[in-house]
Write an enzyme that holds these catalytic residues in place. Sequence first.
Site, PDB file in Angstrom:
ATOM      1  N   THR A   1      -1.297  -3.311   3.376  1.00  0.00           N
ATOM      2  CA  THR A   1      -2.153  -3.730   2.060  1.00  0.00           C
ATOM      3  C   THR A   1      -3.428  -4.944   2.301  1.00  0.00           C
ATOM      4  O   THR A   1      -2.957  -5.906   2.592  1.00  0.00           O
ATOM      5  CB  THR A   1      -1.044  -4.266   1.067  1.00  0.00           C
ATOM      6  OG1 THR A   1      -0.268  -2.665   1.251  1.00  0.00           O
ATOM      7  CG2 THR A   1      -1.788  -3.439  -0.629  1.00  0.00           C
TER       8      THR A   1
ATOM      9  N   ALA B   1      -7.749  -2.614  -1.455  1.00  0.00           N
ATOM     10  CA  ALA B   1      -6.151  -0.508  -1.458  1.00  0.00           C
ATOM     11  C   ALA B   1      -5.082  -0.810  -0.820  1.00  0.00           C
ATOM     12  O   ALA B   1      -4.776  -1.949  -0.611  1.00  0.00           O
ATOM     13  CB  ALA B   1      -7.525  -0.325  -0.689  1.00  0.00           C
TER      14      ALA B   1
ATOM     15  N   ARG C   1      10.672   4.768   3.649  1.00  0.00           N
ATOM     16  CA  ARG C   1      11.756   5.364   2.871  1.00  0.00           C
ATOM     17  C   ARG C   1      12.052   5.779   2.335  1.00  0.00           C
ATOM     18  O   ARG C   1      12.914   5.206   1.114  1.00  0.00           O
ATOM     19  CB  ARG C   1      10.315   6.498   1.899  1.00  0.00           C
ATOM     20  CG  ARG C   1       8.720   6.092   1.842  1.00  0.00           C
ATOM     21  CD  ARG C   1       7.977   7.172   1.698  1.00  0.00           C
ATOM     22  NE  ARG C   1       6.880   6.729   1.315  1.00  0.00           N
ATOM     23  CZ  ARG C   1       5.490   6.873   1.562  1.00  0.00           C
ATOM     24  NH1 ARG C   1       5.537   8.040   2.231  1.00  0.00           N
ATOM     25  NH2 ARG C   1       4.409   6.641   1.487  1.00  0.00           N
TER      26      ARG C   1
ATOM     27  N   GLU D   1       5.976   0.682  -0.670  1.00  0.00           N
ATOM     28  CA  GLU D   1       6.201   1.301   0.578  1.00  0.00           C
ATOM     29  C   GLU D   1       5.530   3.296  -0.078  1.00  0.00           C
ATOM     30  O   GLU D   1       6.263   4.260   0.324  1.00  0.00           O
ATOM     31  CB  GLU D   1       8.083   1.744   0.835  1.00  0.00           C
ATOM     32  CG  GLU D   1       8.622   0.683   1.989  1.00  0.00           C
ATOM     33  CD  GLU D   1       7.518   0.355   2.578  1.00  0.00           C
ATOM     34  OE1 GLU D   1       7.330   1.456   3.782  1.00  0.00           O
ATOM     35  OE2 GLU D   1       6.709  -0.644   2.847  1.00  0.00           O
TER      36      GLU D   1
END
Lengths: 407, 353
Positions: free
Chosen positions: A132, A136, A261, A384
């Site tokens: 990150t 953005a 994830r 995530e």
Amino acid sequence: MINFETPNSIKDMVTMVQSVAENMMRPVSRYYDDQEHEVPWDYINFMHNALKQMEGVGGPNDSSGEAPKIQYQRLAVMIEILSWGDTGLYLSTPVGLLGAAAVRATGTDEQKKRFLSRILADKPVIDAMAMTEAHAGSEMPAQTRTTAVLDGDEWVLNGEKIFVTGGHKALVDTDGFVVVWATIDPSAGRAGVRPFVVEAGTPGCKVTKLEKKLGIRASDTASIVFQDCRIPFDNILGNPEIKQKTTKGFKGAMATFDASRPFVAASALGIARAALEFLKDKLAEENIEIRYGLSRALLTNMESEIIDMEVMLRSAWLLTLKSVWMMDEGIANTTEASMAKIRAGDVVVKITQKTLELLGPLGYSKEHLPEKWFRDAKINDLYEGTGQINRLIVARRILGYSRHELS
Amino acid sequence: MMLIDSVRRFAENELRPMAHDADENRELPAQLVEKGWQLGIVQASIPEQYGGFGERSAVTGVLAAEELAWGDLAAAIAIMTPGLYVLPILLGGTEKQKESLISTAIGSNWKPFVSAIIEPQFDFSPLKMQTTAIRTDQGYTLQGKKVMVPFAEKAESFLVFANLDETLQAFVISPENKGLKIGEREALLGIQALPTFELSLNAVSVPFEARIGGEDGFDAQNIISASNVAIAALGVGLSRAAYEFALDYAKEREAFGGPIAQKQSIAFMLAEMATEIEAIRLMVWEAAWMLDNSKDAFQAAYLALTGASDMAMMVTDRAVQILGGHGYIRDYPVERWMRNGRGIPNFLGMAIV
């Protein structure tokens, strides 16, 4: 064919990890929540030794980059339990977290060996991933502004990354590493993005800020500035195709997410289980029994809420198990990983919110942990990939749409 | 798995095309139920010695039930109806009962051997049945009222579930039994193609051997669990049907210059529907797997049906929403799936695997 039996290798581990969660995590959970940014060395050192004895999460040869590979189902079960203990502490486990996931998803065998072998070395190390940037979040890595320029046999990194989970522990507190997503060609958009390994102690790389957060306070969330930060040429993960504009780097980022994830989901569900168990224990103390098997018309509101939460928790956990089972089987799991993340993110937020409501003043008090779990829970719907980004991913998959057709 | 493939083809080629008219006409084509019976879903769960050709597998049962319900829920229940008569006998009957009762009910043709379980109370639960059985010198006397009994009018035999000393027991009752009264055909919100009836039991006397399991009776918990997972699987099938239809429609239907599926408001609904179905299906499979592996599945099966009930309503409601006004029109199937979907929590006791 269909088999829900827990493998013995996992059953054996569960008791041990549960004991760690109960004895090493829960007793200090409140302390490290209060003392934000204090490093939980007792836990880190303990886990480092324990993991060394287990030879890592994948069993023997885990870090060699060769078979047998990491056992993802086993890892998911472990993370669920550790997160039940304390999510902030779990995120400080020297086990190979997001940085390691990126190395596994994008690195060469030589790189996997080089970087992952540190995890079981003499001293504990934390790894992290820096993606990150201030301008953005969900649009990363396509909007990457951090640059990597080749100069001789070194890469020179410039830019700033924010929201790096465990960044301080990786670069300052331990001799760890951070996988940094940077662009080698800012005009190429996502095709220019590549992952680089920056090791602790590298000049030109500095942690500039630690965020103060709603929850997961035992885990640092760092800003890192790279200023003419030089790293060796072969710290670019994967086989360098620097001349070509390929989306390999971007795909590597997506592969990292596919791999990470399900574990966010597992972690989320550990918190959810903790909250639900706390509520049920409190009711049991008051001799309030939950009756199963009745129609909703006959249930008390308390029973109905608890039963609904159990459905949420179990169904989300089974989705999570499916997504890691697919990883173990080498089946592409993009859709399932996002589904697990969506549901687990929803479920942990709902369950912790509802638990606090049903616990009344007990839920709101800092004397007990549920208010902390309520704060910890929300991160799972954010990092995530937010719940919305994961909905976008699932929607594109089921509709057969490209990112241009559905954005 | 060959069985499941043939069930899927049957659902697609035979059930789907007739579902609309069957619902409108309140009648299933007789040939169709017969054809569905020939697939052998029920027979495959009965051992050879009792007239079947397989072994009971709840996992296979839920897979088949999902496919059938994807085709049409009313037809699915109709085809599986004799199963709800024979499986409790297989699971809880005495050897003599298994030998004498099962094979006649699962011959080469579909026959209306039916079970009566559901009762007309808002708070109906299998564990709290109002229909009672009382032990007498000659056997048992049953008293009570049942509803949603399929094919009662033509039934060759009834398996009636009743409360005996606070336990759930089942009794085989002949349609000729005095005291048994079959009411008018019921009008229901959904599954309109399935003929269902009210059944009154007024001092119905049966001999001792009518009780499944004989003197000791049987443990009804597994039967209830097996029905929970069966209905949950039917819910998964009909939800999948509604989801797939809505997804295809959303890609076709254009608004504001493009397919509505390209709008996040629609696309996210579909993503959540897909996630919901996948999650609940896994709960159904897990509970079925527990049943097959002699684990206590009572809670898992109950939770699976609880989840499936909400899933069915969530998914079918959204399918109607995605079709907009068209969703409300009976030319499209989604309103039927919504009507059928609302029944999922109420259908406990209308199918078993």
